[in-house]
Design a protein around this motif. Structure first.
Motif, PDB file in Angstrom:
ATOM      1  N   SER A  37       0.828  -1.207   0.000  1.00 36.31           N
ATOM      2  CA  SER A  37       0.000   0.000   0.000  1.00 36.31           C
ATOM      3  C   SER A  37       0.863   1.259   0.000  1.00 36.31           C
ATOM      4  CB  SER A  37      -0.927  -0.003   1.224  1.00 36.31           C
ATOM      5  OG  SER A  37      -1.752  -1.149   1.226  1.00 36.31           O
ATOM      6  N   SER A  38       1.914   1.264   0.809  1.00 39.55           N
ATOM      7  CA  SER A  38       2.779   2.448   0.871  1.00 39.55           C
ATOM      8  C   SER A  38       3.511   2.690  -0.446  1.00 39.55           C
ATOM      9  CB  SER A  38       3.788   2.284   2.016  1.00 39.55           C
ATOM     10  OG  SER A  38       4.659   1.199   1.768  1.00 39.55           O
ATOM     11  N   LYS A  39       3.824   1.612  -1.167  1.00 37.74           N
ATOM     12  CA  LYS A  39       4.533   1.763  -2.441  1.00 37.74           C
ATOM     13  C   LYS A  39       3.617   2.246  -3.557  1.00 37.74           C
ATOM     14  CE  LYS A  39       8.730   0.052  -1.458  1.00 37.74           C
ATOM     15  NZ  LYS A  39      10.025   0.699  -1.747  1.00 37.74           N
ATOM     16  N   LEU A  40       2.343   1.896  -3.490  1.00 35.92           N
ATOM     17  CA  LEU A  40       1.430   2.198  -4.587  1.00 35.92           C
ATOM     18  C   LEU A  40       0.721   3.535  -4.444  1.00 35.92           C
ATOM     19  CD1 LEU A  40      -0.301  -1.258  -5.235  1.00 35.92           C
ATOM     20  CD2 LEU A  40       1.703  -0.275  -6.342  1.00 35.92           C
ATOM     21  N   ILE A  41       0.629   4.058  -3.240  1.00 35.61           N
ATOM     22  CA  ILE A  41      -0.134   5.283  -3.020  1.00 35.61           C
ATOM     23  C   ILE A  41       0.467   6.441  -3.825  1.00 35.61           C
ATOM     24  CG2 ILE A  41      -0.634   7.067  -1.299  1.00 35.61           C
ATOM     25  CD1 ILE A  41      -1.134   4.886   0.709  1.00 35.61           C
ATOM     26  N   GLY A  42      -0.386   7.078  -4.622  1.00 34.69           N
ATOM     27  CA  GLY A  42       0.020   8.268  -5.362  1.00 34.69           C
ATOM     28  C   GLY A  42       0.783   8.010  -6.642  1.00 34.69           C
ATOM     29  N   GLN A  43       0.961   6.766  -7.052  1.00 36.79           N
ATOM     30  CA  GLN A  43       1.706   6.481  -8.278  1.00 36.79           C
ATOM     31  C   GLN A  43       0.886   6.902  -9.504  1.00 36.79           C
ATOM     32  OE1 GLN A  43       4.768   5.436  -8.754  1.00 36.79           O
ATOM     33  NE2 GLN A  43       5.300   4.994  -6.626  1.00 36.79           N
ATOM     34  N   LYS A  44       1.565   7.480 -10.502  1.00 38.89           N
ATOM     35  CA  LYS A  44       0.871   7.997 -11.676  1.00 38.89           C
ATOM     36  C   LYS A  44       0.769   6.987 -12.804  1.00 38.89           C
ATOM     37  CE  LYS A  44       2.222  12.846 -10.975  1.00 38.89           C
ATOM     38  NZ  LYS A  44       2.923  14.002 -11.587  1.00 38.89           N
ATOM     39  N   LYS A  57      -9.407   3.833  -6.061  1.00 45.18           N
ATOM     40  CA  LYS A  57     -10.091   4.186  -4.820  1.00 45.18           C
ATOM     41  C   LYS A  57      -9.193   3.977  -3.600  1.00 45.18           C
ATOM     42  CE  LYS A  57     -14.226   3.020  -2.114  1.00 45.18           C
ATOM     43  NZ  LYS A  57     -15.442   2.165  -2.050  1.00 45.18           N
ATOM     44  N   ASP A  58      -8.520   2.839  -3.524  1.00 44.05           N
ATOM     45  CA  ASP A  58      -7.765   2.484  -2.322  1.00 44.05           C
ATOM     46  C   ASP A  58      -6.381   3.124  -2.268  1.00 44.05           C
ATOM     47  OD1 ASP A  58      -9.928   0.965  -1.712  1.00 44.05           O
ATOM     48  OD2 ASP A  58      -9.021  -0.964  -2.240  1.00 44.05           O
ATOM     49  N   TYR A  59      -5.746   3.282  -3.427  1.00 43.42           N
ATOM     50  CA  TYR A  59      -4.359   3.763  -3.444  1.00 43.42           C
ATOM     51  C   TYR A  59      -4.194   5.150  -4.052  1.00 43.42           C
ATOM     52  CZ  TYR A  59      -3.704  -1.256  -2.767  1.00 43.42           C
ATOM     53  OH  TYR A  59      -3.777  -2.541  -2.314  1.00 43.42           O
ATOM     54  N   LYS A  60      -5.295   5.734  -4.555  1.00 43.47           N
ATOM     55  CA  LYS A  60      -5.234   7.047  -5.206  1.00 43.47           C
ATOM     56  C   LYS A  60      -4.169   7.051  -6.304  1.00 43.47           C
ATOM     57  CE  LYS A  60      -8.197   8.761  -2.245  1.00 43.47           C
ATOM     58  NZ  LYS A  60      -8.421   7.550  -1.445  1.00 43.47           N
ATOM     59  N   ALA A  61      -4.084   5.933  -7.032  1.00 45.40           N
ATOM     60  CA  ALA A  61      -3.083   5.757  -8.074  1.00 45.40           C
ATOM     61  C   ALA A  61      -3.776   5.519  -9.410  1.00 45.40           C
ATOM     62  CB  ALA A  61      -2.158   4.583  -7.739  1.00 45.40           C
ATOM     63  N   ASN A  73       7.289  -5.351  -8.614  1.00 47.26           N
ATOM     64  CA  ASN A  73       5.982  -5.970  -8.818  1.00 47.26           C
ATOM     65  C   ASN A  73       5.289  -6.182  -7.480  1.00 47.26           C
ATOM     66  OD1 ASN A  73       6.584  -6.354 -11.664  1.00 47.26           O
ATOM     67  ND2 ASN A  73       7.955  -7.993 -11.009  1.00 47.26           N
ATOM     68  N   PHE A  74       3.989  -5.886  -7.449  1.00 44.35           N
ATOM     69  CA  PHE A  74       3.193  -6.007  -6.231  1.00 44.35           C
ATOM     70  C   PHE A  74       1.875  -6.684  -6.564  1.00 44.35           C
ATOM     71  CE2 PHE A  74       5.778  -2.181  -5.982  1.00 44.35           C
ATOM     72  CZ  PHE A  74       6.464  -2.371  -4.787  1.00 44.35           C
ATOM     73  N   THR A 124       2.800  -3.166 -11.568  1.00 46.55           N
ATOM     74  CA  THR A 124       4.236  -2.953 -11.713  1.00 46.55           C
ATOM     75  C   THR A 124       4.530  -1.473 -11.626  1.00 46.55           C
ATOM     76  OG1 THR A 124       4.409  -4.903 -13.127  1.00 46.55           O
ATOM     77  CG2 THR A 124       6.226  -3.333 -13.199  1.00 46.55           C
ATOM     78  N   VAL A 125       5.529  -1.136 -10.821  1.00 50.51           N
ATOM     79  CA  VAL A 125       5.971   0.253 -10.646  1.00 50.51           C
ATOM     80  C   VAL A 125       7.356   0.385 -11.248  1.00 50.51           C
ATOM     81  CG1 VAL A 125       6.481   2.083  -8.994  1.00 50.51           C
ATOM     82  CG2 VAL A 125       4.634   0.461  -8.525  1.00 50.51           C
ATOM     83  N   ARG A 126       7.546   1.381 -12.102  1.00 50.10           N
ATOM     84  CA  ARG A 126       8.849   1.624 -12.708  1.00 50.10           C
ATOM     85  C   ARG A 126       9.641   2.586 -11.831  1.00 50.10           C
ATOM     86  NH1 ARG A 126      11.438  -0.661 -17.098  1.00 50.10           N
ATOM     87  NH2 ARG A 126       9.426  -0.680 -18.188  1.00 50.10           N
ATOM     88  N   ASN A 127      10.914   2.228 -11.557  1.00 55.30           N
ATOM     89  CA  ASN A 127      11.795   3.124 -10.812  1.00 55.30           C
ATOM     90  C   ASN A 127      13.161   3.148 -11.475  1.00 55.30           C
ATOM     91  OD1 ASN A 127      13.049   0.706 -10.050  1.00 55.30           O
ATOM     92  ND2 ASN A 127      11.985   0.628  -8.090  1.00 55.30           N
TER      93      ASN A 127
END
Length: 717
Positions: free
Chosen positions: A194-201, A265-269, A233-234, A224-227
């Motif tokens: 949850s902390s990693k996904l919140i606010g991701q565009k 809804k849950d992660y605002k992402a 991956n989550f 998947t989040v790119r950094n």
């Protein structure tokens, strides 16, 4: 004798019975005079040696009456007769025999501490509450990471091992591990997600189905989040049991829409990319979803598509079919006959000083075709020598095997197949890496197209290029891939054909403007000007500045201040993960956890354990990157140079092929591709019935309607 002495003797007898020693403590008292007085601050009585008294020693010092001290006195006292000493210390004592490691550990673990030198060596104490909690967390992590059954905490040998390390350790039961410890660790891993996904565009969602050990159909979603280090991956909640459901395009669309809403809804992402393989239900779901959600890019799994291109090579070239049949005869014989395999390995050791195993290729996992053919080619000299050496023995060299080994056309055909498939396998290795972007996939497809176009056999070349063009038209939106390649600083416009009537820089700029308008819901104001400066390397894009930036995201972060629109579009397109390998890795972990011997585990618990295992993988990768950086910095300090990017050099058919390693530390050495691909076997384990036919490929259209063929787009070099 007093009552206290009788009770003391009874206690001694009980202790001697527990010890099981041959010489009891009461036997020792026949050599000593037992006093009625107790030793200070002890329950043991004072003892006086009878032999010292008989020898006329003037001052006989009393001894503490515990067994070790009595034995020590009998062993060292000069007044003790030899016969007495031999009776208490026999040379052929059964207790002196060597014990097994298990018995020794058990005896040592059960020994009571008689004395201690200092508190530093005193470990036999109960754990504090914080230490016990830490131990339980570590034990739960080990159970999940190493696939240790929960019942192991109640196994006798596991208990013996842990008690050996810490005798006073309180070991949790299997119910405690399964119902409290592991769920608590899963809850922590979920909170980290949850902390990693919140606010991701720019998130990429992948999904796929899977049949577990109980043959239940399961559907799982990952994001998947790119950094800067690649991708992370989550999991999105627990896997869904869809056994008995009508798994068609409409059902997949509804589940995907529900997950997209949940992320918002849950992660605002924002999920801006959806990737899945190309079976019938997924292809229909992509088409329906692209109509409902035009601001999201829906892509096929590029690794799966390249795997199907390899299938086209084996399917549409008739003479390759015969060569592969002969190759399969060779590998099958040596895999079935252990005697022949042993004889061949002896010849290989003589020729190459190593053993080259013969691997068979598997339908639907078409990358294995290249591995199988290449192994046979690598062992050509040994195979031919084996055929000559044992030609008289039909049990070792059947007639059909002898004919194939002596057939020059087979070896020429095998070399041709390896040459055709080599760029495909290299492209597939690139398509599965965590650092892969849409631009990399476009570059890989261009390399495949060039390789097919330059084949000497024009009929084979035309057939393979035609099939590749059909696949390009059906699954890949031309404008998205072309603009992504253009916005990759390593590529720009170098790979595109400069045709004023078709593809030119103006067309790419127009596509970039249209994509910006489509995905960001507003008109660009300075994007074209920025694109022109970017192409001409003017201003902040001057090579004397940008040559220091190897990562495209660092590049566009640097240029974002003056060229915000172009940088925004570049980051958006390059953030996509164009493969579904992450969900297949998730299924691989589930396959390791939910085995035939652990088939009673619930789906929610299994999904949570896989989520926890993925967390451990991320931690291990971060630790590996940290060690690599430290190693490179140390090497740079010693040599005075910056360490180069590691490269693996592969020699195939007297050609050297440099293959760069992933920045995340994962190797892509083609000669070790079999072990790497084994992790993702299920990614390509699709039935032939699920694969699109040639007619389906022709009927399909690209998502945007802006289509150019590969021949129109790319120049052949």
């Amino acid at each position: 004798m007093s009552e206290s002495e009788e009770s003391d003797e009874e206690t001694d007898e009980q202790q001697d019975t527990k010890r099981g020693t041959k010489v009891s403590r009461l036997d020792l008292w026949t050599e000593f005079e037992r006093s009625a007085e107790y030793w200070p601050k002890s329950k043991h009585r004072k003892a006086t040696c009878k032999h010292c008294v008989e020898a006329g020693v003037k001052v006989v010092k009393p001894i503490r009456g515990d067994r070790p001290r009595l034995l020590q006195h009998l062993k060292t006292c000069a007044n003790v007769p030899r016969v007495v000493r031999e009776r208490h210390f026999p040379k052929n004592d059964e207790s002196k025999k060597r014990k097994s490691a298990t018995d020794t550990l058990a005896d040592d673990a059960n020994k009571r501490t008689k004395s201690q030198a200092s508190l530093r060596t005193f470990l036999d104490r109960p754990l504090t509450s914080s230490e016990q909690q830490q131990f339980e967390e570590l034990y739960g992590d080990a159970c999940v990471s190493c696939n240790i059954p929960f019942a192991a905490s109640e196994d006798t040998r596991m208990v013996r091992l842990l008690k050996f390390l810490r005798p006073q350790l309180v070991i949790p039961s299997r119910f405690t591990v399964a119902r409290r410890i592991v769920p608590a660790r899963i809850k922590e891993a979920t909170a980290e997600v949850s902390s990693k996904l919140i606010g991701q565009k720019y998130l990429t969602m992948t999904f796929d189905g899977y049949k577990n050990v109980s043959r239940d159909k399961v559907l799982g979603f990952l994001v998947t989040v790119r950094n800067e280090n690649g991708t992370e991956n989550f999991t999105l909640g627990s896997a869904i049991d869809i056994t008995g459901m009508n798994y068609d395009g409409e059902y997949v669309m509804r589940e995907t829409l529900q997950k997209l809403t949940e992320v918002k809804k849950d992660y605002k992402a924002d999920v801006r990319f959806v990737t899945c393989d190309s079976d019938g239900a997924h292809r229909k779901a992509r088409r329906l979803l692209s109509q409902k959600l035009p601001h999201i890019i829906f892509l096929p799994c590029s690794a799966h598509q390249i795997n199907l291109v390899i299938q086209d090579v084996a399917k549409f070239v008739p003479r390759f079919k015969e060569t592969l049949r002969q190759n399969d005869c060779i590998t099958t014989w040596f895999r079935k006959s252990s005697l022949s395999q042993g004889k061949l390995e002896a010849v290989q050791l003589e020729y190459y000083s190593k053993v080259i195993s013969m691997t068979s290729w598997t339908p639907t996992r078409w990358y294995s075709v290249y591995l199988s053919v290449q192994r046979v080619l690598d062992s050509k000299s040994a195979l031919q020598m084996y055929g000559v050496k044992y030609s008289a023995n039909l049990g070792l060299v059947p007639f059909n095997l002898k004919v194939i080994l002596d057939d020059d056309e087979f070896w020429l055909g095998a070399k041709e197949i390896a040459a055709v498939l080599r760029p495909l396998v290299s492209a597939q290795a690139k398509a599965e890496s965590d650092n892969c972007t849409i631009a990399d996939i476009g570059s890989a497809i261009r390399d495949i197209y060039c390789g097919f176009s330059l084949l000497k056999d024009r009929d084979v070349s035309w057939t393979l290029v035609s099939q590749l063009e059909k696949r390009w038209k059906s699954f890949y939106p031309t404008d998205v891939f072309a603009v992504a390649m253009f916005l990759d600083p390593k590529l720009k416009l170098d790979m595109f054909r400069r045709d004023p009537k078709k593809v030119h820089s103006g067309v790419i700029y127009t596509w970039a403007s249209d994509l910006y308008r489509q995905f960001f819901q507003k008109d660009p104001t300075s994007l074209l000007t920025s694109a022109i400066r970017y192409t001409a390397n003017q201003g902040v894009f001057d090579l004397k500045y940008t040559s220091q930036l190897s990562n495209p995201f660092d590049y566009w972060t640097y240029a974002e201040a003056e060229h915000s629109e172009l940088a925004q579009l570049a980051k958006f397109l390059l953030s996509a993960c164009p493969h579904a390998a992450s969900v297949e890795r998730f299924w691989k972990k589930m396959n390791d956890v939910h085995t035939a011997s652990r088939n009673r585990l619930g789906l929610n618990l299994v999904s949570g354990m896989c989520t926890l295992k993925m967390k451990f993988c991320r931690e291990d990768e971060e630790l590996s990157r940290k060690r690599k950086r430290e190693k490179d910095e140390k090497k740079a300090k010693m040599t005075g140079n910056v360490s180069d990017e590691p490269v693996v050099v592969v020699t195939v058919d007297e050609e050297t092929i440099p293959v760069k390693l992933d920045q995340g530390g994962g190797e892509t050495d083609l000669m070790e591709l079999e072990s790497q691909m084994a992790i993702l076997d299920d990614l390509f384990g699709q039935d032939d019935n699920d694969m699109p036919s040639s007619e389906e490929l022709e009927d399909d259209v690209s998502l945007t309607g802006k289509f150019f063929t590969l021949a129109d787009l790319f120049v052949v070099k």
